[in-house]
Design an enzyme around this catalytic site. Sequence first.
Site, mmCIF file in Angstrom:
data_model
loop_
_atom_site.group_PDB
_atom_site.id
_atom_site.type_symbol
_atom_site.label_atom_id
_atom_site.label_comp_id
_atom_site.label_asym_id
_atom_site.label_seq_id
_atom_site.Cartn_x
_atom_site.Cartn_y
_atom_site.Cartn_z
ATOM 1 C CG HIS A 1 -2.666 -6.358 10.715
ATOM 2 N ND1 HIS A 1 -1.446 -6.122 10.136
ATOM 3 C CD2 HIS A 1 -3.274 -5.155 10.814
ATOM 4 C CE1 HIS A 1 -1.328 -4.821 9.884
ATOM 5 N NE2 HIS A 1 -2.421 -4.219 10.294
ATOM 6 C CB CYS B 1 -2.578 -4.219 6.488
ATOM 7 S SG CYS B 1 -2.084 -2.576 6.960
ATOM 8 C CD GLU C 1 -1.392 -0.198 3.664
ATOM 9 O OE1 GLU C 1 -1.398 -1.224 4.354
ATOM 10 O OE2 GLU C 1 -2.174 0.728 3.853
HETATM 11 N N1 CAA Z 1 1.180 4.443 30.411
HETATM 12 C C1 CAA Z 1 0.640 3.291 29.924
HETATM 13 N N2 CAA Z 1 -0.337 3.288 28.957
HETATM 14 C C2 CAA Z 1 -0.756 4.491 28.483
HETATM 15 C C3 CAA Z 1 -0.226 5.718 28.966
HETATM 16 C C4 CAA Z 1 0.786 5.665 29.981
HETATM 17 N N3 CAA Z 1 1.353 6.775 30.460
HETATM 18 N N4 CAA Z 1 -0.842 6.722 28.292
HETATM 19 C C5 CAA Z 1 -1.744 6.151 27.435
HETATM 20 N N5 CAA Z 1 -1.667 4.813 27.560
HETATM 21 C C6 CAA Z 1 -2.428 3.793 26.801
HETATM 22 C C7 CAA Z 1 -3.891 4.174 26.571
HETATM 23 O O1 CAA Z 1 -4.710 3.861 27.698
HETATM 24 C C8 CAA Z 1 -4.210 3.333 25.338
HETATM 25 O O2 CAA Z 1 -4.439 1.972 25.716
HETATM 26 P P1 CAA Z 1 -5.932 1.346 25.583
HETATM 27 O O3 CAA Z 1 -6.334 1.500 24.132
HETATM 28 O O4 CAA Z 1 -5.727 -0.080 25.965
HETATM 29 O O5 CAA Z 1 -6.794 2.119 26.492
HETATM 30 C C9 CAA Z 1 -2.881 3.330 24.555
HETATM 31 O O6 CAA Z 1 -1.874 3.736 25.487
HETATM 32 C C10 CAA Z 1 -2.901 4.310 23.393
HETATM 33 O O7 CAA Z 1 -3.335 5.555 23.868
HETATM 34 P P2 CAA Z 1 -4.374 6.425 23.026
HETATM 35 O O8 CAA Z 1 -5.545 5.594 22.591
HETATM 36 O O9 CAA Z 1 -4.672 7.669 23.779
HETATM 37 O O10 CAA Z 1 -3.457 6.741 21.766
HETATM 38 P P3 CAA Z 1 -3.719 7.748 20.575
HETATM 39 O O11 CAA Z 1 -5.115 8.293 20.594
HETATM 40 O O12 CAA Z 1 -2.631 8.753 20.600
HETATM 41 O O13 CAA Z 1 -3.553 6.875 19.254
HETATM 42 C C11 CAA Z 1 -3.622 5.056 17.711
HETATM 43 C C12 CAA Z 1 -3.326 5.492 19.168
HETATM 44 C C13 CAA Z 1 -5.124 5.265 17.422
HETATM 45 C C14 CAA Z 1 -3.249 3.593 17.531
HETATM 46 C C15 CAA Z 1 -2.777 5.960 16.741
HETATM 47 O O14 CAA Z 1 -1.413 5.731 16.979
HETATM 48 C C16 CAA Z 1 -3.086 5.724 15.273
HETATM 49 O O15 CAA Z 1 -4.003 6.338 14.734
HETATM 50 N N6 CAA Z 1 -2.313 4.819 14.575
HETATM 51 C C17 CAA Z 1 -2.531 4.514 13.163
HETATM 52 C C18 CAA Z 1 -3.771 3.663 12.928
HETATM 53 C C19 CAA Z 1 -3.668 2.260 13.489
HETATM 54 O O16 CAA Z 1 -2.591 1.744 13.766
HETATM 55 N N7 CAA Z 1 -4.819 1.612 13.648
HETATM 56 C C20 CAA Z 1 -4.859 0.231 14.086
HETATM 57 C C21 CAA Z 1 -5.993 -0.545 13.480
HETATM 58 S S1 CAA Z 1 -6.052 -0.322 11.690
HETATM 59 C C22 CAA Z 1 -4.954 -1.445 11.081
HETATM 60 O O17 CAA Z 1 -4.609 -2.369 11.742
HETATM 61 C C23 CAA Z 1 -4.437 -1.257 9.716
HETATM 62 C C24 CAA Z 1 -3.078 -0.664 9.821
HETATM 63 O O18 CAA Z 1 -2.072 -1.368 9.828
HETATM 64 C C25 CAA Z 1 -2.980 0.787 9.971
#
Ligand code: CAA
Length: 375
Positions: free
Chosen positions: A224, A112, A80
């Site tokens: 994945h 993916c 991709e």
């Molecule tokens: N200590 C320990 N854990 C902590 C923490 C701390 N100090 N602060 C936050 N966390 C935890 C949160 O509780 C959360 O865990 P849970 O989901 O279990 O509650 C985790 O860390 C992540 O925190 P946030 O949800 O607040 O993170 P975010 O909003 O900044 O974004 C994300 C996370 C959505 C994955 C972002 O990185 C993103 O958009 N990534 C790209 C998209 C992606 O990877 N999607 C996955 C599914 S899609 C897919 O699989 C296809 C692909 O390859 C992209």
Amino acid sequence: MAQKVGIDAISFYTPGAFLDLAVLAKARGVEEAKYKVGLGQDKMGIISPSEDIVTMGLEAAYDIVQGQQSAIDLVLFATESGFDFSKAAGIYLHPLLGLNAQCRVLEVKQACYAATGALQLAVQYVSLNPQKKALVISSDIAWYGFKTPGEVTQGAGAIAMIIAANPKVAVVQPGQFYTESIPDFYRPLGSEVPVVDGKLSIRTYRDIFKKVMPNKPYEYICFHQPFATMANKANEVLPYPVAEEFLTESKILGSIVGNIYNGSLFLSLLSVFMHAKKTLRGKTIGMFSYGSGSIGEFFDVTVQNDHEKAIPFSRIRQVLDDRRALSFGEYERWMNEFSTKERQLNYAVDASYISPKQRFYLKSIEQGHRLYVKR
Ligand code: CAA
């Protein structure tokens, strides 16, 4: 399927540099534990301007293709991160691997998921033509851009698999699959970064997994892994979750390489092959593939007795051990250079970006055509 068909050899490559996520956390003013514990990620592979999806695919495929060229008449290149809307990236790779001219080469796209779709199509092809072999390559650069929520879930790498009858690594079974159009992720024309709704993508991943997940117990399932704790989020929806010990083994490589999009599921399988404490001979491993947009497929593979002989473990360890840590400034410079390069019709790669450890590198782009060098 009467004939046993599946993965006859598998290998992996990631570029020679990484960014430690402690460095990213400090630069972004985020607690390190969010990245390292919350998302389960330790490092992410960073692409050099002298590498791209073709050179990574070449590095991954090179060892396992040696001596097999005359039998391979199908190459499916799943990505991709394509840089050309017409010419398949695999066509660039084809002569550098010494493949036959009598060989079909296609690029396959569906986020993916494409590598899993390509694997299943290749298995069906070889089932009908058991004297032939297929090469399935997944190669991706997961790049979301600076200061985006996805920045911590980046990475780069490639997986190569030879598909054959009576395979040495694993017999591949047909899967259960489900498609639904969801606006969680897309990459607009002319942009090297995707537009992503991260929260929707996580919800959709789990919703689609529920549509195809097994309702019988599995000792092992690889997921994945865009980030390591996504495997835990998926595992917890299963009626019979897999043991924490197995999940840990399946996450080791992904946590130090980052998201490699199409290859991530197979990197998880390799992680199990490299870190399992018990023998995997004769074991069945469930595999869940998710591609945003969205498709999910659950299938399983049965590990064969000779699998360890068909995986170049020492080369994979060497690639990982040879990596060097980038400073934050280098990360910014390399990725700014990546964005510049992707927009140029003419571009010469600066020699300082070419490492002596690369067996293949991008030399230049000339009127849009990429010139590669094999050492
Ligand atoms: N200590 C320990 N854990 C902590 C923490 C701390 N100090 N602060 C936050 N966390 C935890 C949160 O509780 C959360 O865990 P849970 O989901 O279990 O509650 C985790 O860390 C992540 O925190 P946030 O949800 O607040 O993170 P975010 O909003 O900044 O974004 C994300 C996370 C959505 C994955 C972002 O990185 C993103 O958009 N990534 C790209 C998209 C992606 O990877 N999607 C996955 C599914 S899609 C897919 O699989 C296809 C692909 O390859 C992209």
